[in-house]
Design a protein around this motif. Structure first.
Motif, short mmCIF file in Angstrom:
data_model
loop_
_atom_site.label_atom_id
_atom_site.label_comp_id
_atom_site.label_asym_id
_atom_site.label_seq_id
_atom_site.Cartn_x
_atom_site.Cartn_y
_atom_site.Cartn_z
N ASP A 1 5.45 19.71 11.20
CA ASP A 1 5.74 19.91 9.78
C ASP A 1 4.44 20.19 9.04
O ASP A 1 3.51 19.37 9.04
N ALA A 2 4.36 21.35 8.43
CA ALA A 2 3.10 21.81 7.84
C ALA A 2 2.63 20.88 6.72
O ALA A 2 1.44 20.55 6.62
N GLU A 3 3.57 20.44 5.90
CA GLU A 3 3.21 19.58 4.77
C GLU A 3 2.66 18.23 5.26
O GLU A 3 1.63 17.74 4.79
N ARG B 1 11.74 12.57 7.98
CA ARG B 1 12.31 12.89 9.27
C ARG B 1 11.77 14.24 9.71
O ARG B 1 12.49 15.16 10.03
N ALA B 2 10.45 14.35 9.63
CA ALA B 2 9.81 15.60 10.01
C ALA B 2 9.89 15.77 11.51
O ALA B 2 10.03 14.79 12.24
N ASP C 1 0.83 -1.21 0.00
CA ASP C 1 0.00 0.00 0.00
C ASP C 1 0.86 1.25 0.00
O ASP C 1 0.58 2.21 -0.69
N ALA C 2 1.95 1.15 0.78
CA ALA C 2 2.80 2.32 0.90
C ALA C 2 3.40 2.69 -0.44
O ALA C 2 3.42 3.86 -0.81
N THR C 3 3.83 1.69 -1.18
CA THR C 3 4.41 1.99 -2.48
C THR C 3 3.35 2.52 -3.42
O THR C 3 3.56 3.45 -4.18
N GLN C 4 2.14 1.92 -3.33
CA GLN C 4 1.06 2.39 -4.21
C GLN C 4 0.69 3.85 -3.92
O GLN C 4 0.32 4.57 -4.82
N ALA C 5 0.78 4.22 -2.65
CA ALA C 5 0.40 5.59 -2.29
C ALA C 5 1.22 6.60 -3.07
O ALA C 5 0.71 7.61 -3.53
N GLY C 6 2.48 6.23 -3.24
CA GLY C 6 3.32 6.99 -4.15
C GLY C 6 3.52 8.45 -3.83
O GLY C 6 3.95 9.21 -4.68
N VAL C 7 3.22 8.88 -2.65
CA VAL C 7 3.45 10.28 -2.31
C VAL C 7 4.75 10.41 -1.55
O VAL C 7 5.41 9.43 -1.22
N ALA C 8 5.07 11.61 -1.25
CA ALA C 8 6.32 11.88 -0.54
C ALA C 8 6.42 11.09 0.75
O ALA C 8 7.51 10.78 1.22
N SER C 9 5.28 10.72 1.26
CA SER C 9 5.27 10.06 2.55
C SER C 9 5.93 8.68 2.50
O SER C 9 6.29 8.14 3.52
N THR C 10 6.06 8.10 1.32
CA THR C 10 6.67 6.77 1.26
C THR C 10 8.15 6.81 1.61
O THR C 10 8.67 5.88 2.20
N SER C 11 8.82 7.87 1.28
CA SER C 11 10.20 8.00 1.73
C SER C 11 10.15 8.42 3.19
O SER C 11 9.57 9.46 3.50
N PRO C 12 10.69 7.59 4.08
CA PRO C 12 10.53 7.86 5.51
C PRO C 12 10.92 9.28 5.85
O PRO C 12 12.08 9.66 5.71
N LEU D 1 -1.85 14.58 6.64
CA LEU D 1 -2.60 13.83 7.67
C LEU D 1 -4.07 14.28 7.70
O LEU D 1 -4.98 13.46 7.79
N LYS D 2 -4.27 15.61 7.61
CA LYS D 2 -5.63 16.13 7.63
C LYS D 2 -6.42 15.59 6.44
O LYS D 2 -7.61 15.31 6.54
N ARG D 3 -5.71 15.42 5.31
CA ARG D 3 -6.38 14.92 4.13
C ARG D 3 -6.77 13.45 4.31
O ARG D 3 -7.83 13.01 3.88
N ARG D 4 -5.90 12.71 4.97
CA ARG D 4 -6.13 11.26 5.07
C ARG D 4 -7.04 10.83 6.23
O ARG D 4 -7.57 9.73 6.20
N CYS D 5 -7.12 11.67 7.25
CA CYS D 5 -7.89 11.24 8.43
C CYS D 5 -9.33 11.76 8.32
O CYS D 5 -9.57 12.96 8.52
N PRO D 6 -10.28 10.88 7.99
CA PRO D 6 -11.64 11.35 7.70
C PRO D 6 -12.40 11.84 8.94
O PRO D 6 -13.36 12.60 8.81
#
Ligand SMILES: [Zn+2]
Length: 376
Positions: A88-90, A19-20, A6-17, A95-100
């Motif tokens: 970290d603002a980004e 260090r925020a 799933d993490a790879t599919q998400a494909g957003v910046a978040s997949t690269s761990p 997170l706000k986008r993903r947490c319904p």
């Protein structure tokens, strides 16, 4: 699970761990630690080596109050005190986008408004219960209570009365016999159950009461103020009306029901309970006026049947209230305006067509019923 996929599919910046600047409290110790986040199938909290410490399902993540520049989060399925702080603002935006349900069940201003709204709604519904539903219930239940149960309740009430009024029954033999004769005449004229008991109680208050189960007490203070048999007879007939209509039982059911409701919801006298008590008092004042009018009708019916006028009772009560005003006596305070009731009794006035209900000797003995030799 296939979080990595799933993490790879998400494909957003978040997949690269990332260090925020993220800190984490695990909810079991007070140690706040710097962590990384990976927004995969769930929000994964990573230690310095990239190991997953905890995984918060997005749907369980909730926002809690925090500093302006920090998104502080908790998780419904994590320990109650576990917190994640994201500066970290980004990352915060993602997170706000993903947490319904980020702001669901939020105990903030909106939450307080909801709670207050519900409290007001609960209070209004209880007041409506007290004013509309409980009276109907009392009216509905009263006829269903067997006489034997009512008599049992009456015995309990009777013991209370004895304690409250600290009164003894007045039992001079001649006076008692005269009172029994009078009550029996009134009872028969009113077609009221033969189990009715009546007594004069040695207490100075000017009042009379009818208990559930049919017991009637006239207090010595009222007897002392009566100038003739008709005055007293009218009062006893009124109390017999309460007995016939089972008003004592009905009031007890109503008061018991509302007290139970209040106790159930508030535990004691709070501001809300005071409002409910007040609405009950207001209701009772009007409801009992109806009951009083019905009982007065009994006085009119009985006295007319016995060839006597109900008017002396109206005059009697006016005389007593004139002197006793403000003492909160139940016979008087919950009753229709005394002038109105005298007017009603006067309408039914007629010259007596029968001799007095008691002889002069019997009346004298009744007036002295509390003056037994052992008392004075
Ligand atoms: Zn009454």
């Amino acid at each position: 699970m296939n979080e990595e996929a799933d993490a790879t599919q998400a494909g957003v910046a978040s997949t690269s761990p990332p260090r925020a600047p993220v800190t984490y409290l695990d909810g079991t110790s007070s140690r706040k630690r710097d962590v990384g986040l990976r927004l995969a199938a769930a929000c994964e909290i990573l230690d310095a080596d990239g190991g997953v410490i905890a995984s918060w399902p997005y749907a369980d993540v909730r926002r809690v109050d925090g500093p302006v520049d920090t998104l502080r989060l908790m998780c419904a399925s994590a320990p109650l005190l576990a917190r994640l702080e994201v500066r970290d603002a980004e990352m915060a935006a993602e997170l706000k986008r993903r947490c319904p349900k980020l702001d669901a069940d939020l105990p903030g201003a909106k939450g307080v408004a909801v709670i207050v709204g519900w409290s007001v709604a609960a209070l209004v519904s209880i007041v409506l219960m007290v004013v509309y539903v409980m009276p109907l219930m009392a009216d509905y239940l009263t006829p269903l209570v067997p006489q034997s149960v009512e008599r049992y309740i009456g015995r309990v009430a009777d013991n209370q009365v004895k304690v409250i009024f600290d009164g003894k029954r007045c039992e001079s033999p001649d006076g008692k016999a005269a009172f029994e004769k009078l009550v029996n005449m009134l009872r028969q004229a009113g077609d009221i159950d033969g189990t009715t008991e009546a007594a004069v109680i040695s207490n100075e208050i000017a009042n009379a009461i009818a208990l559930p189960g049919g017991k009637i007490y006239v207090f010595e203070g009222l007897l002392a103020k009566a100038n003739n048999v008709d005055e007293l007879a009218g009062v006893v007939a009124h109390e017999l009306g309460h007995v016939k209509n089972r008003d004592g039982l009905r009031n007890m059911i109503y008061n018991g029901g509302t007290s139970f409701l209040i106790g159930l919801l508030f535990g004691d006298v709070t501001g809300s309970a005071a409002i409910i008590f007040a609405s009950r008092e207001m209701f009772q004042a009007s409801h009992s006026r109806d009951a009083e009018r019905t009982a007065d009708k009994m006085t009119i019916d009985i006295m007319r049947k016995l060839g006597r006028s109900p008017k002396p009772m109206g005059e009697f009560l006016l005389r007593v209230t004139g002197k006793e005003k403000g003492k909160g006596l139940s016979l008087i305070s919950s009753h229709p305006l005394t002038e109105d009731r005298l007017a009603r009794m006067s309408e039914q006035d007629a010259a007596p067509s029968a001799p007095p209900l008691l002889t002069a000797g019997e009346w004298a003995a009744l007036k002295a019923v509390c003056k037994t030799s052992d008392k004075r």
